[in-house]
Enzyme design. Structure first.
Site, PDB file in Angstrom:
ATOM      1  N   ASP A   1       5.970   2.400   1.435  1.00 18.80           N
ATOM      2  CA  ASP A   1       5.019   1.398   1.919  1.00 18.80           C
ATOM      3  C   ASP A   1       4.396   1.934   3.219  1.00 18.80           C
ATOM      4  OD1 ASP A   1       3.776  -0.751   3.087  1.00 18.80           O
ATOM      5  OD2 ASP A   1       5.386  -2.186   2.656  1.00 18.80           O
ATOM      6  N   HIS A   2       3.106   2.180   3.174  1.00 17.82           N
ATOM      7  CA  HIS A   2       2.443   2.834   4.308  1.00 17.82           C
ATOM      8  C   HIS A   2       2.368   1.943   5.546  1.00 17.82           C
ATOM      9  CE1 HIS A   2       0.339   5.993   6.184  1.00 17.82           C
ATOM     10  NE2 HIS A   2      -0.078   6.575   5.084  1.00 17.82           N
ATOM     11  N   ARG A   3       2.659   0.665   5.406  1.00 14.55           N
ATOM     12  CA  ARG A   3       2.664  -0.199   6.594  1.00 14.55           C
ATOM     13  C   ARG A   3       3.905   0.064   7.440  1.00 14.55           C
ATOM     14  NH1 ARG A   3       2.271  -5.699   3.288  1.00 14.55           N
ATOM     15  NH2 ARG A   3       3.935  -4.541   2.276  1.00 14.55           N
ATOM     16  N   VAL A   4       4.929   0.660   6.794  1.00 12.48           N
ATOM     17  CA  VAL A   4       6.201   0.855   7.492  1.00 12.48           C
ATOM     18  C   VAL A   4       6.443   2.335   7.788  1.00 12.48           C
ATOM     19  CG1 VAL A   4       8.676   0.370   7.370  1.00 12.48           C
ATOM     20  CG2 VAL A   4       7.068  -1.105   6.152  1.00 12.48           C
TER      21      VAL A   4
ATOM     22  N   PRO B   1       0.850  -1.198   0.000  1.00 15.27           N
ATOM     23  CA  PRO B   1       0.000   0.000   0.000  1.00 15.27           C
ATOM     24  C   PRO B   1       0.885   1.248   0.000  1.00 15.27           C
ATOM     25  CG  PRO B   1       0.069  -0.983   2.190  1.00 15.27           C
ATOM     26  CD  PRO B   1       0.950  -1.813   1.327  1.00 15.27           C
TER      27      PRO B   1
END
Ligand SMILES: Cc1cc2nc3c(=O)[nH]c(=O)nc-3n(C[C@H](O)[C@H](O)[C@H](O)COP(=O)(O)OP(=O)(O)OC[C@H]3O[C@@H](n4cnc5c(N)ncnc54)[C@H](O)[C@@H]3O)c2cc1C
Length: 1013
Positions: free
Chosen positions: A487-490, A332
């Site tokens: 990466d928006h998770r990180v 994402p």
């Protein structure tokens, strides 16, 4: 022996108040006979044995080696039988034979312990600062069978929520502390009973049903409670890791690195000169790549679209790219763009002979030190891999087409030149498609530069295993677009934006990290190559260095003579007063040596003032002649910026009186001056906070500052001093020595914030013992009223009790703060940081050709600091590589005894991750101090435990202003304890104490190492 017997820190000398555990000569569980030596401790004089005159078995809790324990406090225990022996980390026993000074454990619960109690579940001390905890949850129920190692509850400490484990067996029984109740460390939270039928189920609360507010009853955690033990102990059977390529590493760090399998080349050193310490290794990541890979589960199944035509099979590389790009669809992502001007980086890279691509990679890695999450990655499932090694993949066109992405490793730690060499080889092999797998596998970050191909904007696709990719487009009018896809998770958007802004700073100001690439004076047809604004220690030292190198330099100073605050209103006049006060003070001690007839002194104020003023005038005149002699153009006037290459010098308020600060002009007279580069060295006048009545007092003359105290016609009889910094402390004691009754009021809980805590504390006690000087901390000043000679100061003490002080004058010593508005910094684009001009270690401001030095840039506001920064600015302007290093700076507070420091305190060193040890000696044991009746205070050496390098020396001692010279050389020269210990100090001098201290600390380190081994 029914209860454990406390082995206490003995008082081995009459001056000893605490001792350091040097070694344990017996182990926990050892049988101890009468007269056995169980430990050695370092006192204020020597290393001595601790003997025990009881029999028993050595038991915990045991204070660890290197911990400092107060006299009378327990260092370990003796128990009657081997079966009762507790581990070193055991809780302090509830009742301890022969241990009156060791605080008692909290009382047993009112209802008494249940029948069959085998264990009290106590609030553990889960951090060294924790004194109490809140019960968050009970993980087991009353009546549950508890095995060893069971987590029975969770508690909230001052830092986090943590588990309470129990290492006994039994059944959980009440009375039990309620959820949300506060229990002191060591207080009982519940019980373990032997049998299920003994479980007490009613009565959920301890202390009679109230919430367990045992705070006031809590036994103070021993002052000496050790910090949590390091998780790794050294194993001497493992050979130390190889020395890293580009920086030193301590032997202990190398040993640990070998054990932990940490690649030292990837570790940032935080020790002196970047040396890698054991602490750095503990924080580093092991060499191995992550192995905890979850089973491959496709995030979703891509539909295969039927495409017409006859496709050829992809090459392995095409296939790899295809798979990785398809997999990247599971990321994402978002994009953020910032524009940066690449000119300075391109120029600097050229000057250094390195490729711009490599310089950008290094800048990316440096920016990651501030925003490390950019270098992390998501690992399935729901894990983050936090990496410290920055391995950057950058695309290269292969011969015959296609892109290959070699990985430039260790960009965070390798030098630019090394990276450039590595990159040349990688590019060469990449072009020929000859890269080895380790040369293209597992980048931690990626850079794609299509700017080279004239692309005005694009964004790139990060691949799994990285959190972000940087896309560099070609430079336009606004600069070069730098786009992060992350990466928006990180990483979140704000982090990516902050990262880009840091990166932009490194790209636009490469000298900050690449070092000067040549003189920083822009070429042009200027009136002067450099103008220096301000003629204090900072400006004058800078101007002289520049002039001596043939630079055409003007020094603009608004006073008729150079010297600044230091000469006219600071260091020198205050030391003239101090010298007179010293004479009075020393005469009072003459009788101690049998010298009679000298003790009755009388101060002739007019004579002292005449001497003081004539010293200043002579020095000012000498300085002006020297400045002119070395060909500095000295211009009297007040300068402000009209652009980043022009100032206006306002001469409308020029006066001949050098002693007072110059009044502000109206701009009606003056000249415009152009310059290539400028150095701002305008100092910081006294700052007066908004206290009711302060302004009125300043106007009437009843409130004085360090600017106006010099106008006094006679020393006051009663004086109020507000502020316990260096200026306040010096003034307070000087006027006391001149005969005044002085009260010093400090808002904070301690005086002298920049001074080592123990030194400041002891100095406060010594001064408070003086007959006419009172120091109060944690006060609140409410109001100042009155007129000169009859002032009133209303203040509240630390307990809120109101007081009124009647005095002749109030000296406001509440700090110094630059006055920036009149400089019109915005016209030149110079950025500020709070109340000071923002400058880096090379004294560069936000404008590359404008520098800031001295008080105006904050930090230590000291004359020698200003002078050093002036020389750093001059060196940088000349193209030399020099930085100001606060960790090696020094200071003296001219009280009696003097407080002085160079380098770091143990507290500061530990905050920087250095494993520091300290050794101290009280002045009371020194023969010369005894002879002169100067026995107050101490000297302390702080050293890096692993390298033995001296990193700080701290004094509370008469003559510290002279003694500190040797200490300055130790710290600035990175000298080791061995070098100090072996130096031959002349006898009888107090410099011998340095050798003594170094030898003592070495002996302690040697012994504790031996015992550990
Ligand atoms: C009472 C007292 C005792 C002190 N004792 C010590 C001590 O023992 N040891 C120590 O190290 N430090 C001491 N200090 C601190 C020391 O005086 C300062 O840290 C030092 O003077 C700072 O030097 P500087 O060059 O940054 O600024 P300054 O010395 O303040 O010099 C700045 C000069 O620039 C001039 N100026 C300002 N604006 C302009 C402008 N726009 N155009 C032209 N000229 C301008 C000012 O008038 C001044 O002459 C003491 C200070 C005080 C007040």
């Amino acid at each position: 022996m029914s209860e454990p017997y406390a082995i206490k820190m003995p008082q081995l000398s009459d001056t000893m108040t605490e001792g350091v555990i040097v070694s344990w000569e017996k182990n926990i569980g050892d049988k101890i006979e009468r007269g056995d030596i169980v430990a050695t401790v370092e006192t204020d004089k020597a290393i001595m044995d601790v003997e025990v005159f009881r029999e028993g078995y050595l038991s915990g809790p045991q204070q660890p080696v290197d911990s400092t324990v107060h006299v009378g406090h327990a260092i370990a225990y003796l128990v009657a039988s081997a079966g009762e022996v507790q581990g070193a980390d055991a809780a302090v026993p509830a009742e301890t034979e022969g241990d009156a000074e060791v605080e008692a454990a909290p009382e047993a619960p009112k209802g008494g312990e249940p029948e069959g109690t085998v264990h009290h579940v106590k609030m553990p001390q889960l951090s060294d600062t924790m004194t109490e905890g809140v019960v968050v949850s009970w993980e087991k129920e009353l009546g549950d069978k508890i095995e060893r190692g069971t987590v029975v509850a969770t508690v909230e400490t001052d830092k986090a929520i943590m588990d309470v484990e129990v290492f006994r067996e039994g059944y959980l029984s009440g009375p039990m502390a309620e959820v949300d109740s506060v229990v002191a460390v060591g207080g009982t939270m519940a019980f373990l009973v032997e049998k299920p039928e003994q479980v007490v189920r009613e009565g959920f609360s301890l202390s009679g049903g109230a919430k367990a507010e045992s705070k006031s009853e809590a036994p103070a955690a021993p002052a000496t409670r050790p910090a949590a033990a390091a998780p790794v102990t050294t194993d001497s059977s493992v050979a130390p890791a190889a020395r890293p390529h580009n920086k030193p590493a301590t032997p202990y760090a190398r040993q640990l690195a070998a054990q932990m399998r940490v690649n030292l080349n990837n570790v940032k050193g935080t020790g002196p000169s970047g040396e890698i310490t054991a602490e750095d290794v503990r924080h580093a990541r092991p060499v191995e790549r992550p192995t905890e890979i979850a089973e491959q589960v496709p995030a979703h199944v891509m539909p295969e679209i039927q495409v017409p035509g006859h496709g050829r099979a992809m090459t392995a590389m095409e296939k790899a790219v295809s798979h990785s790009m398809t997999a990247s669809l599971t990321l994402p992502t978002f994009h953020v763009t910032v524009n940066a001007k690449p000119g300075a980086l391109i120029k600097a890279a050229k000057a250094k002979g390195v490729s711009v691509t490599v310089a950008i990679a290094k800048a990316c890695a440096l920016a990651m030190q501030k925003h490390p999450s950019m270098n992390w990655c998501y690992q399935p499932v729901d894990k983050l891999v936090e990496r410290s090694n920055v391995d950057i993949g950058m695309a290269v066109s292969a011969d015959g087409g296609g892109l290959v992405v070699p990985v430039l490793r260790n960009c965070e730690s390798a030098e630019l030149e090394e990276l450039n060499e590595a990159w040349k080889g990688l590019v060469d092999r990449a072009r020929k498609r000859r890269l080895a797998p380790e040369e293209y596998a597992n980048p931690t970050f990626m850079v794609s530069n299509m700017g080279m191909l004239g692309v005005s904007y694009f964004d790139a696709i990060p691949t799994p295993g990285t959190a972000a990719i940087l896309a560099i487009s070609s430079a336009g009018a606004e600069g070069m677009p730098l786009t992060i896809t992350a990466d928006h998770r990180v990483v979140n958007g704000a982090e990516a934006a902050m990262y880009l802004n840091t990166l932009k700073g490194y790209i636009e100001q490469p000298e900050e990290w690449m070092g000067p690439t040549g003189p920083a004076i822009p070429e042009g047809d200027w009136d002067y190559d450099v103008v220096v604004i301000g003629g204090g220690p900072g400006g004058e030292d800078c101007a002289r260095d520049l002039a001596e190198h043939g630079i055409k330099v003007a020094m603009i100073n608004d006073a008729p003579f150079p010297g600044g605050e230091c000469l006219w209103r600071g260091c020198i006049p205050s030391k003239a007063w101090r010298a007179a006060a010293d004479r009075i003070r020393d005469r009072a001690d003459d009788a101690h040596l049998g010298v009679e007839g000298t003790t009755k002194t009388k101060l002739d104020w007019a004579k002292l003032e005449q001497t003081r003023r004539s010293v200043l005038e002579t020095r000012g005149d000498m300085a002006l002649k020297t400045d002119k002699g070395v060909k500095i153009k000295v211009i009297q006037g007040f300068a402000w910026f009209e652009s980043d290459h022009r100032v206006f010098v306002d001469t409308s308020a020029n006066a001949d009186e050098p002693h007072a600060r110059q009044p502000a002009g109206d701009g009606s007279k003056g000249e415009h001056i152009t310059f290539g580069a400028a150095v701002i060295a305008t100092g910081a006048p006294p700052f007066v906070p908004p206290i009711e009545g302060a302004d009125k007092g300043l106007a009437s003359g009843g409130v004085l500052t360090s600017d106006t105290v010099w106008t006094l016609q006679a020393p006051p009889k009663r004086l109020g001093v507000i502020g316990g910094g260096a200026i306040g402390m010096e003034m307070a004691q000087i006027f006391q020595d001149f005969g005044a009754k002085v009260t010093l009021l400090e808002g904070r809980d301690r005086v002298l914030a920049e001074v080592e805590p123990e030194v400041a504390k002891q100095l406060t006690a010594v001064l408070n013992d003086e007959p006419n000087l009172d120091i109060h901390t944690s006060v609140k000043i409410k109001k100042i009223t009155g007129k000169p000679g009859a002032m009133k100061l209303a203040w509240d003490d630390s307990e809120g009790k109101a007081h009124t002080l009647s005095c002749d004058y109030v000296i406001m010593a509440t700090g110094k703060r630059p006055v920036l508005e009149p400089l019109r910094l915005a016209e030149a684009g110079v950025a500020v940081d709070g109340h000071v001009i923002k400058a880096d270690a090379r004294c560069r401001t936000s404008v590359p050709h404008i520098f800031g030095v001295g008080d105006v840039i904050g930090g230590y506001m000291l004359a020698h600091t200003a002078g050093q920064q002036g020389r750093v600015a001059a060196a940088t302007l000349l193209g030399e590589d020099m930085k100001y290093d606060q960790d090696k700076d020094s200071g003296v507070i001219f009280t009696r005894p003097q407080a002085a420091f160079v380098g770091l305190s143990a507290e500061q060193a530990k905050a920087k991750g250095i494993d520091a040890v300290e050794v101290k000696v009280p002045m009371s044991i020194d023969a010369k101090a005894m002879i002169n009746n100067e026995t107050h205070g101490l000297i302390k050496i702080v050293a890096d435990k692993a390298s033995h390098r001296v990193i700080g020396v701290h004094f509370l001692a008469d003559h510290a202003d002279t003694l500190i010279g040797e200490a300055v050389m130790m710290v600035s020269g990175n000298m080791s304890l061995e070098q100090v210990a072996h130096a031959i100090h002349p006898h009888p001098t107090q410099t011998e104490l340095f050798g003594e201290l170094a030898r003592r600390l070495l002996s302690r380190l040697r012994r504790s190492k031996k015992v550990k081994a």
